[in-house]
Design a protein around this motif. Structure first.
Motif, PDB file in Angstrom:
ATOM      1  N   LEU A   5       0.837  -1.195   0.000  1.00 41.32           N
ATOM      2  CA  LEU A   5       0.000   0.000   0.000  1.00 41.32           C
ATOM      3  C   LEU A   5       0.872   1.245   0.000  1.00 41.32           C
ATOM      4  CD1 LEU A   5      -2.644   1.579   0.265  1.00 41.32           C
ATOM      5  CD2 LEU A   5      -2.649   1.022   2.711  1.00 41.32           C
ATOM      6  N   ALA A   6       1.018   1.845  -1.162  1.00 39.21           N
ATOM      7  CA  ALA A   6       1.793   3.081  -1.292  1.00 39.21           C
ATOM      8  C   ALA A   6       0.895   4.247  -0.901  1.00 39.21           C
ATOM      9  CB  ALA A   6       2.300   3.240  -2.718  1.00 39.21           C
ATOM     10  N   GLY A   7       1.309   4.974   0.137  1.00 37.82           N
ATOM     11  CA  GLY A   7       0.491   6.068   0.637  1.00 37.82           C
ATOM     12  C   GLY A   7      -0.360   5.656   1.816  1.00 37.82           C
ATOM     13  N   ALA A   8       0.192   4.818   2.677  1.00 32.74           N
ATOM     14  CA  ALA A   8      -0.569   4.251   3.791  1.00 32.74           C
ATOM     15  C   ALA A   8      -0.920   5.248   4.886  1.00 32.74           C
ATOM     16  CB  ALA A   8       0.195   3.075   4.411  1.00 32.74           C
ATOM     17  N   THR A   9      -0.276   6.412   4.911  1.00 36.56           N
ATOM     18  CA  THR A   9      -0.577   7.388   5.959  1.00 36.56           C
ATOM     19  C   THR A   9      -1.418   8.549   5.445  1.00 36.56           C
ATOM     20  OG1 THR A   9       1.508   8.579   5.606  1.00 36.56           O
ATOM     21  CG2 THR A   9       1.502   6.824   7.268  1.00 36.56           C
ATOM     22  N   GLY A  10      -1.843   8.485   4.200  1.00 34.20           N
ATOM     23  CA  GLY A  10      -2.670   9.542   3.628  1.00 34.20           C
ATOM     24  C   GLY A  10      -4.110   9.447   4.097  1.00 34.20           C
ATOM     25  N   VAL A  11      -4.932  10.344   3.604  1.00 32.75           N
ATOM     26  CA  VAL A  11      -6.323  10.428   4.044  1.00 32.75           C
ATOM     27  C   VAL A  11      -7.074   9.119   3.779  1.00 32.75           C
ATOM     28  CG1 VAL A  11      -8.517  11.631   3.660  1.00 32.75           C
ATOM     29  CG2 VAL A  11      -6.413  12.931   3.823  1.00 32.75           C
ATOM     30  N   ILE A  12      -6.921   8.546   2.595  1.00 34.51           N
ATOM     31  CA  ILE A  12      -7.594   7.275   2.305  1.00 34.51           C
ATOM     32  C   ILE A  12      -6.750   6.099   2.803  1.00 34.51           C
ATOM     33  CG2 ILE A  12      -8.403   5.710   0.490  1.00 34.51           C
ATOM     34  CD1 ILE A  12      -9.332   8.063  -1.066  1.00 34.51           C
ATOM     35  N   GLY A  13      -5.448   6.153   2.561  1.00 31.86           N
ATOM     36  CA  GLY A  13      -4.581   5.038   2.953  1.00 31.86           C
ATOM     37  C   GLY A  13      -4.677   4.697   4.432  1.00 31.86           C
ATOM     38  N   SER A  14      -4.757   5.699   5.290  1.00 34.78           N
ATOM     39  CA  SER A  14      -4.825   5.445   6.732  1.00 34.78           C
ATOM     40  C   SER A  14      -6.152   4.818   7.143  1.00 34.78           C
ATOM     41  CB  SER A  14      -4.592   6.739   7.516  1.00 34.78           C
ATOM     42  OG  SER A  14      -5.609   7.693   7.230  1.00 34.78           O
ATOM     43  N   ARG A  15      -7.169   4.986   6.328  1.00 40.95           N
ATOM     44  CA  ARG A  15      -8.458   4.335   6.597  1.00 40.95           C
ATOM     45  C   ARG A  15      -8.503   2.942   5.964  1.00 40.95           C
ATOM     46  NH1 ARG A  15      -9.310   9.802   6.883  1.00 40.95           N
ATOM     47  NH2 ARG A  15     -11.064  10.518   8.154  1.00 40.95           N
ATOM     48  N   LEU A  16      -7.860   2.804   4.811  1.00 42.29           N
ATOM     49  CA  LEU A  16      -7.832   1.511   4.127  1.00 42.29           C
ATOM     50  C   LEU A  16      -7.019   0.464   4.887  1.00 42.29           C
ATOM     51  CD1 LEU A  16      -7.326   2.268   0.341  1.00 42.29           C
ATOM     52  CD2 LEU A  16      -8.984   0.695   1.322  1.00 42.29           C
ATOM     53  N   LEU A  17      -5.889   0.883   5.423  1.00 43.11           N
ATOM     54  CA  LEU A  17      -4.965  -0.054   6.061  1.00 43.11           C
ATOM     55  C   LEU A  17      -5.651  -0.938   7.104  1.00 43.11           C
ATOM     56  CD1 LEU A  17      -2.210  -1.292   6.543  1.00 43.11           C
ATOM     57  CD2 LEU A  17      -1.556   0.778   7.773  1.00 43.11           C
ATOM     58  N   PRO A  18      -6.357  -0.391   8.104  1.00 45.70           N
ATOM     59  CA  PRO A  18      -6.993  -1.282   9.079  1.00 45.70           C
ATOM     60  C   PRO A  18      -8.109  -2.132   8.486  1.00 45.70           C
ATOM     61  CG  PRO A  18      -7.541   1.013   9.555  1.00 45.70           C
ATOM     62  CD  PRO A  18      -6.511   1.023   8.466  1.00 45.70           C
ATOM     63  N   LEU A  19      -8.782  -1.620   7.451  1.00 47.62           N
ATOM     64  CA  LEU A  19      -9.823  -2.414   6.795  1.00 47.62           C
ATOM     65  C   LEU A  19      -9.215  -3.613   6.073  1.00 47.62           C
ATOM     66  CD1 LEU A  19     -12.040   0.425   5.260  1.00 47.62           C
ATOM     67  CD2 LEU A  19     -12.502  -0.914   7.325  1.00 47.62           C
ATOM     68  N   LEU A  20      -8.091  -3.392   5.414  1.00 46.08           N
ATOM     69  CA  LEU A  20      -7.417  -4.480   4.704  1.00 46.08           C
ATOM     70  C   LEU A  20      -6.901  -5.528   5.682  1.00 46.08           C
ATOM     71  CD1 LEU A  20      -5.442  -2.321   2.110  1.00 46.08           C
ATOM     72  CD2 LEU A  20      -7.415  -3.802   1.631  1.00 46.08           C
ATOM     73  N   VAL A  21      -6.328  -5.081   6.790  1.00 48.85           N
ATOM     74  CA  VAL A  21      -5.822  -6.000   7.817  1.00 48.85           C
ATOM     75  C   VAL A  21      -6.980  -6.791   8.413  1.00 48.85           C
ATOM     76  CG1 VAL A  21      -4.691  -6.136  10.071  1.00 48.85           C
ATOM     77  CG2 VAL A  21      -3.742  -4.648   8.287  1.00 48.85           C
ATOM     78  N   ALA A  22      -8.094  -6.108   8.717  1.00 48.73           N
ATOM     79  CA  ALA A  22      -9.261  -6.777   9.288  1.00 48.73           C
ATOM     80  C   ALA A  22      -9.837  -7.823   8.337  1.00 48.73           C
ATOM     81  CB  ALA A  22     -10.335  -5.762   9.654  1.00 48.73           C
ATOM     82  N   ALA A  23      -9.651  -7.606   7.033  1.00 48.14           N
ATOM     83  CA  ALA A  23     -10.132  -8.560   6.026  1.00 48.14           C
ATOM     84  C   ALA A  23      -9.154  -9.720   5.826  1.00 48.14           C
ATOM     85  CB  ALA A  23     -10.377  -7.846   4.701  1.00 48.14           C
ATOM     86  N   GLY A  24      -8.057  -9.734   6.610  1.00 47.44           N
ATOM     87  CA  GLY A  24      -7.120 -10.853   6.565  1.00 47.44           C
ATOM     88  C   GLY A  24      -5.932 -10.677   5.653  1.00 47.44           C
ATOM     89  N   HIS A  25      -5.731  -9.474   5.127  1.00 49.66           N
ATOM     90  CA  HIS A  25      -4.606  -9.239   4.228  1.00 49.66           C
ATOM     91  C   HIS A  25      -3.348  -8.861   5.001  1.00 49.66           C
ATOM     92  CE1 HIS A  25      -7.408  -9.557   0.929  1.00 49.66           C
ATOM     93  NE2 HIS A  25      -8.155  -8.621   1.477  1.00 49.66           N
ATOM     94  N   ASP A  26      -2.207  -9.210   4.433  1.00 46.62           N
ATOM     95  CA  ASP A  26      -0.892  -8.847   4.977  1.00 46.62           C
ATOM     96  C   ASP A  26      -0.455  -7.593   4.217  1.00 46.62           C
ATOM     97  OD1 ASP A  26       1.678  -8.711   5.955  1.00 46.62           O
ATOM     98  OD2 ASP A  26       2.364 -10.549   4.991  1.00 46.62           O
ATOM     99  N   VAL A  27      -0.345  -6.453   4.930  1.00 40.68           N
ATOM    100  CA  VAL A  27      -0.137  -5.173   4.264  1.00 40.68           C
ATOM    101  C   VAL A  27       1.186  -4.531   4.661  1.00 40.68           C
ATOM    102  CG1 VAL A  27      -1.107  -2.892   3.812  1.00 40.68           C
ATOM    103  CG2 VAL A  27      -2.643  -4.817   4.287  1.00 40.68           C
ATOM    104  N   ALA A  28       2.000  -4.247   3.652  1.00 42.55           N
ATOM    105  CA  ALA A  28       3.182  -3.400   3.826  1.00 42.55           C
ATOM    106  C   ALA A  28       2.758  -2.011   3.394  1.00 42.55           C
ATOM    107  CB  ALA A  28       4.348  -3.897   2.972  1.00 42.55           C
ATOM    108  N   GLY A  29       2.867  -1.038   4.296  1.00 42.29           N
ATOM    109  CA  GLY A  29       2.410   0.312   4.004  1.00 42.29           C
ATOM    110  C   GLY A  29       3.554   1.298   3.956  1.00 42.29           C
ATOM    111  N   THR A  30       3.520   2.202   2.969  1.00 44.56           N
ATOM    112  CA  THR A  30       4.618   3.138   2.814  1.00 44.56           C
ATOM    113  C   THR A  30       4.320   4.515   3.391  1.00 44.56           C
ATOM    114  OG1 THR A  30       4.011   4.132   0.680  1.00 44.56           O
ATOM    115  CG2 THR A  30       5.211   2.026   0.629  1.00 44.56           C
ATOM    116  N   THR A  31       5.405   5.163   3.745  1.00 48.36           N
ATOM    117  CA  THR A  31       5.420   6.567   4.095  1.00 48.36           C
ATOM    118  C   THR A  31       6.780   7.118   3.693  1.00 48.36           C
ATOM    119  OG1 THR A  31       5.223   8.207   5.873  1.00 48.36           O
ATOM    120  CG2 THR A  31       6.181   6.082   6.466  1.00 48.36           C
TER     121      THR A  31
END
Length: 194
Positions: A5-31
């Motif tokens: 996830l490129a842009g994990a701390t942005g307005v959408i990225g910061s909301r997407l990250l926990p949703l993706l994790v909760a859905a069982g995905h393994d997420v590497a997030g950038t900043t």
């Protein structure tokens, strides 16, 4: 699924990250900022500090993550909406050079899927950068998500919705998650016009 996830701390990225994790995905997030890496970790992701304009470092980082999908949620927007015209070139650069670098890194890493944010309107004087960005994503068989103008906490429209096309930022993140499996093409996420 393994997601970069490129842009994990942005307005959408910061909301997407926990949703993706909760859905069982393994997420590497950038900043770009080491100071924001802790935020990614708190949201359940593996933090990666990298600059999208450093192609060698980006390619190595994406390859190390071994993602199935690379998600592009990068923008270069100011905190103050009044400064958008002055920063237009920086945001266009993210859409052109940043996108090209991210797609090169995804290809080198063997990622089979790409999903990239875009916008559901044409900004004055910057339509060419948006079109090039979207064409590059579609050329690799990716999914382009055109968001309406975001509103809600942390956006330029925190208390009052903008004109259409628009979408609440939390709804935008929630509606993006099912698109991980979408076929290549353009998807518009916006509130119904009333």
């Amino acid at each position: 699924m393994r997601i970069f996830l490129a842009g994990a701390t942005g307005v959408i990225g910061s909301r997407l990250l926990p949703l993706l994790v909760a859905a069982g995905h393994d997420v590497a997030g950038t900043t770009r900022s080491p100071d924001r890496a802790g935020m990614i970790e708190r949201l359940g992701g593996s933090p990666v500090v990298v600059d999208v304009y450093d192609l060698d470092a980006l390619t190595a980082t994406v390859s190390d993550a071994k993602p199935d999908l690379v998600m592009h949620q990068l923008t270069d927007l100011p905190d103050d909406a009044a400064a958008i015209p002055a920063r237009a070139a920086a945001n266009s650069r993210i859409r052109t050079e940043g996108t090209a670098n991210l797609l090169t890194a995804a290809r080198a890493a063997g990622a089979s899927r790409v999903l990239a944010q875009s916008i559901a309107w044409t900004p004055s004087g910057r339509g060419d950068a948006v079109a090039r960005h979207e064409a590059a994503v579609l050329d690799v068989g990716g999914v382009v998500v055109r968001y309406g103008q975001l509103y809600g906490p942390g956006t330029y429209y925190a208390t009052e919705p903008p004109t259409h096309p628009r979408i609440h930022v939390d709804d935008a993140a929630r509606r993006t998650v099912p698109l991980l499996e979408a076929t290549s093409g353009i998807v518009v996420l916006a509130d119904p016009a009333t």
